[in-house]
Design an enzyme around this catalytic site. Structure first.
Site, PDB file in Angstrom:
ATOM      1  N   GLY A 137      42.483  41.602 -12.667  1.00  0.00           N
ATOM      2  CA  GLY A 137      41.067  41.689 -13.030  1.00  0.00           C
ATOM      3  C   GLY A 137      40.405  43.037 -12.856  1.00  0.00           C
ATOM      4  O   GLY A 137      39.517  43.399 -13.617  1.00  0.00           O
ATOM      5  N   GLU A 171      37.632  45.376  -6.495  1.00  0.00           N
ATOM      6  CA  GLU A 171      37.741  43.995  -6.988  1.00  0.00           C
ATOM      7  C   GLU A 171      36.866  43.828  -8.230  1.00  0.00           C
ATOM      8  O   GLU A 171      35.882  44.551  -8.424  1.00  0.00           O
ATOM      9  CB  GLU A 171      37.325  43.071  -5.822  1.00  0.00           C
ATOM     10  CG  GLU A 171      37.516  41.612  -5.962  1.00  0.00           C
ATOM     11  CD  GLU A 171      38.855  41.105  -6.469  1.00  0.00           C
ATOM     12  OE1 GLU A 171      39.304  41.557  -7.528  1.00  0.00           O
ATOM     13  OE2 GLU A 171      39.385  40.168  -5.844  1.00  0.00           O
ATOM     14  N   ASP A 172      37.223  42.871  -9.070  1.00  0.00           N
ATOM     15  CA  ASP A 172      36.417  42.598 -10.268  1.00  0.00           C
ATOM     16  C   ASP A 172      35.211  41.723  -9.924  1.00  0.00           C
ATOM     17  O   ASP A 172      34.082  42.009 -10.302  1.00  0.00           O
ATOM     18  CB  ASP A 172      37.259  41.937 -11.377  1.00  0.00           C
ATOM     19  CG  ASP A 172      38.028  40.697 -10.895  1.00  0.00           C
ATOM     20  OD1 ASP A 172      37.971  40.373  -9.680  1.00  0.00           O
ATOM     21  OD2 ASP A 172      38.675  40.046 -11.733  1.00  0.00           O
ATOM     22  N   ASP A 212      33.737  35.658  -5.814  1.00  0.00           N
ATOM     23  CA  ASP A 212      33.191  34.345  -6.155  1.00  0.00           C
ATOM     24  C   ASP A 212      33.092  33.556  -4.835  1.00  0.00           C
ATOM     25  O   ASP A 212      32.148  33.736  -4.075  1.00  0.00           O
ATOM     26  CB  ASP A 212      34.162  33.713  -7.163  1.00  0.00           C
ATOM     27  CG  ASP A 212      33.643  32.445  -7.803  1.00  0.00           C
ATOM     28  OD1 ASP A 212      32.853  31.754  -7.161  1.00  0.00           O
ATOM     29  OD2 ASP A 212      34.034  32.118  -8.932  1.00  0.00           O
ATOM     30  N   LYS A 267      28.951  36.704  -6.872  1.00  0.00           N
ATOM     31  CA  LYS A 267      28.187  35.461  -7.047  1.00  0.00           C
ATOM     32  C   LYS A 267      27.776  34.974  -5.656  1.00  0.00           C
ATOM     33  O   LYS A 267      28.525  34.224  -5.014  1.00  0.00           O
ATOM     34  CB  LYS A 267      29.059  34.391  -7.705  1.00  0.00           C
ATOM     35  CG  LYS A 267      29.457  34.680  -9.150  1.00  0.00           C
ATOM     36  CD  LYS A 267      30.313  33.531  -9.673  1.00  0.00           C
ATOM     37  CE  LYS A 267      30.823  33.779 -11.069  1.00  0.00           C
ATOM     38  NZ  LYS A 267      31.851  32.805 -11.470  1.00  0.00           N
ATOM     39  N   PHE A 284      30.421  30.984 -15.088  1.00  0.00           N
ATOM     40  CA  PHE A 284      31.682  31.640 -15.440  1.00  0.00           C
ATOM     41  C   PHE A 284      31.445  32.812 -16.397  1.00  0.00           C
ATOM     42  O   PHE A 284      30.669  32.707 -17.343  1.00  0.00           O
ATOM     43  CB  PHE A 284      32.642  30.638 -16.078  1.00  0.00           C
ATOM     44  CG  PHE A 284      34.040  31.145 -16.163  1.00  0.00           C
ATOM     45  CD1 PHE A 284      34.869  31.122 -15.048  1.00  0.00           C
ATOM     46  CD2 PHE A 284      34.528  31.674 -17.349  1.00  0.00           C
ATOM     47  CE1 PHE A 284      36.161  31.615 -15.127  1.00  0.00           C
ATOM     48  CE2 PHE A 284      35.817  32.170 -17.432  1.00  0.00           C
ATOM     49  CZ  PHE A 284      36.639  32.145 -16.314  1.00  0.00           C
ATOM     50  N   VAL A 285      32.110  33.934 -16.129  1.00  0.00           N
ATOM     51  CA  VAL A 285      31.961  35.132 -16.982  1.00  0.00           C
ATOM     52  C   VAL A 285      33.334  35.656 -17.411  1.00  0.00           C
ATOM     53  O   VAL A 285      34.333  35.417 -16.734  1.00  0.00           O
ATOM     54  CB  VAL A 285      31.178  36.252 -16.242  1.00  0.00           C
ATOM     55  CG1 VAL A 285      29.719  35.916 -16.095  1.00  0.00           C
ATOM     56  CG2 VAL A 285      31.787  36.577 -14.885  1.00  0.00           C
ATOM     57  N   ASP A 323      39.047  37.397 -17.087  1.00  0.00           N
ATOM     58  CA  ASP A 323      39.624  36.592 -18.164  1.00  0.00           C
ATOM     59  C   ASP A 323      39.183  35.139 -18.134  1.00  0.00           C
ATOM     60  O   ASP A 323      38.733  34.621 -17.098  1.00  0.00           O
ATOM     61  CB  ASP A 323      41.150  36.600 -18.047  1.00  0.00           C
ATOM     62  CG  ASP A 323      41.637  35.753 -16.866  1.00  0.00           C
ATOM     63  OD1 ASP A 323      41.157  35.980 -15.736  1.00  0.00           O
ATOM     64  OD2 ASP A 323      42.474  34.857 -17.081  1.00  0.00           O
ATOM     65  N   ARG A 358      39.959  39.879 -21.251  1.00  0.00           N
ATOM     66  CA  ARG A 358      39.937  40.992 -20.292  1.00  0.00           C
ATOM     67  C   ARG A 358      39.563  42.313 -20.951  1.00  0.00           C
ATOM     68  O   ARG A 358      39.043  43.216 -20.309  1.00  0.00           O
ATOM     69  CB  ARG A 358      41.314  41.172 -19.635  1.00  0.00           C
ATOM     70  CG  ARG A 358      41.725  40.053 -18.720  1.00  0.00           C
ATOM     71  CD  ARG A 358      42.933  40.508 -17.888  1.00  0.00           C
ATOM     72  NE  ARG A 358      43.614  39.398 -17.257  1.00  0.00           N
ATOM     73  CZ  ARG A 358      43.266  38.843 -16.102  1.00  0.00           C
ATOM     74  NH1 ARG A 358      42.209  39.274 -15.457  1.00  0.00           N
ATOM     75  NH2 ARG A 358      43.961  37.851 -15.584  1.00  0.00           N
TER      76      ARG A 358
HETATM   77  P1  IMP Z   1      37.328  33.927  -5.298  1.00  0.00           P
HETATM   78  O1  IMP Z   1      38.564  33.830  -4.446  1.00  0.00           O
HETATM   79  O2  IMP Z   1      36.716  32.577  -5.533  1.00  0.00           O
HETATM   80  O3  IMP Z   1      36.317  34.923  -4.751  1.00  0.00           O
HETATM   81  O4  IMP Z   1      37.732  34.434  -6.740  1.00  0.00           O
HETATM   82  C1  IMP Z   1      38.937  35.067  -6.939  1.00  0.00           C
HETATM   83  C2  IMP Z   1      39.262  35.423  -8.349  1.00  0.00           C
HETATM   84  O5  IMP Z   1      38.904  34.385  -9.256  1.00  0.00           O
HETATM   85  C3  IMP Z   1      38.569  36.674  -8.861  1.00  0.00           C
HETATM   86  O6  IMP Z   1      39.204  37.861  -8.425  1.00  0.00           O
HETATM   87  C4  IMP Z   1      38.708  36.463 -10.348  1.00  0.00           C
HETATM   88  O7  IMP Z   1      39.963  36.903 -10.794  1.00  0.00           O
HETATM   89  C5  IMP Z   1      38.590  34.939 -10.498  1.00  0.00           C
HETATM   90  N1  IMP Z   1      37.221  34.568 -10.879  1.00  0.00           N
HETATM   91  C6  IMP Z   1      36.227  34.116 -10.090  1.00  0.00           C
HETATM   92  N2  IMP Z   1      35.100  33.889 -10.801  1.00  0.00           N
HETATM   93  C7  IMP Z   1      35.402  34.218 -12.092  1.00  0.00           C
HETATM   94  C8  IMP Z   1      34.650  34.210 -13.327  1.00  0.00           C
HETATM   95  O8  IMP Z   1      33.449  33.875 -13.406  1.00  0.00           O
HETATM   96  N3  IMP Z   1      35.327  34.634 -14.428  1.00  0.00           N
HETATM   97  C9  IMP Z   1      36.636  35.030 -14.412  1.00  0.00           C
HETATM   98  N4  IMP Z   1      37.362  35.049 -13.285  1.00  0.00           N
HETATM   99  C10 IMP Z   1      36.752  34.651 -12.127  1.00  0.00           C
END
Ligand code: IMP
Length: 189
Positions: A59, A113-114, A117, A145, A166-167, A173, A179
């Site tokens: 990402g 990081e992208d 969440d 978020k 979701f984005v 992606d 992407r």
């Molecule tokens: P987390 O562990 O929930 O913070 O999220 C981990 C990964 O989930 C991120 O690095 C993204 O690759 C993916 N992700 C989380 N939210 C989104 C979204 O809204 N769109 C696309 N990928 C997401």
């Protein structure tokens, strides 16, 4: 003619990725402006610190590339990948970090990081890096978020705080697609 113009304008705003409809959410110009701001803060904060950036694949590839073009202090960059395994710890997934080969001990580390969440992914990455005894450890992320966050994290460099929707685009992606989009799109209700 009006129909053509309308179709053009709608195509400019809307985007289909696989079976889902998205609408333009953060334009590339705003992203680029934000990337420059984040880089200039980092340039200031890490002058003479020779930081090691660690980008999280897949990402963060686009953000890491844009950010590094604006970083003008001596620094290094490397990339890691996180592999998820189902049915293990309380989060339902256990993550293994691949590709962390650089010496972390005593270094100033900035994780690229992208999106943050729930924060579970980055928290595990932080724990793994911390075990290598860096001198300092920070995160730079394009998106955050806050309403989805379930972990305490030191988020020093955040591009945009966004709602819990979701984005896709700018490295993010939907099922492997989207992407490559220059703008960030949000899912339509
Ligand atoms: P987390 O562990 O929930 O913070 O999220 C981990 C990964 O989930 C991120 O690095 C993204 O690759 C993916 N992700 C989380 N939210 C989104 C979204 O809204 N769109 C696309 N990928 C997401």
């Amino acid at each position: 003619m009006v129909d053509l113009l309308r179709a053009f304008l709608l195509a400019e705003i809307n985007m289909r990725v696989k079976d889902k409809e998205f609408k333009k959410f953060i334009k590339k110009k705003a992203i680029q402006k934000k990337v420059k701001k984040l880089a200039s803060r980092i340039n200031e904060d890490y002058k003479d610190k020779n930081p090691l950036f660690i980008g999280i694949l897949n990402g963060a590839f686009m953000f890491a590339s844009d950010l590094m073009k604006e970083v003008d202090i001596p620094s290094e960059i490397s990339f890691i990948r996180v592999k998820s395994y189902d049915k293990t710890d309380s989060t339902g997934k256990m993550k293994k970090i691949l590709g962390l080969e650089e010496t972390i001990k005593g270094r100033h580390i900035i994780v690229i990081e992208d999106i943050v969440d729930t924060g579970f992914t980055i928290a595990e990455i932080m724990d793994e890096i911390k075990s290598g005894e860096p001198q300092t450890l920070e995160i730079v992320t394009v998106l955050f978020k806050p309403n989805a966050l379930k972990k305490e994290l030191p988020l020093k460099y955040v591009g945009f705080e966004i709602p819990n929707e979701f984005v896709v685009g700018y490295g993010l992606d939907y099922d492997g697609y989207g992407r490559n989009l220059k703008d960030i799109y949000q899912i339509k209700d």
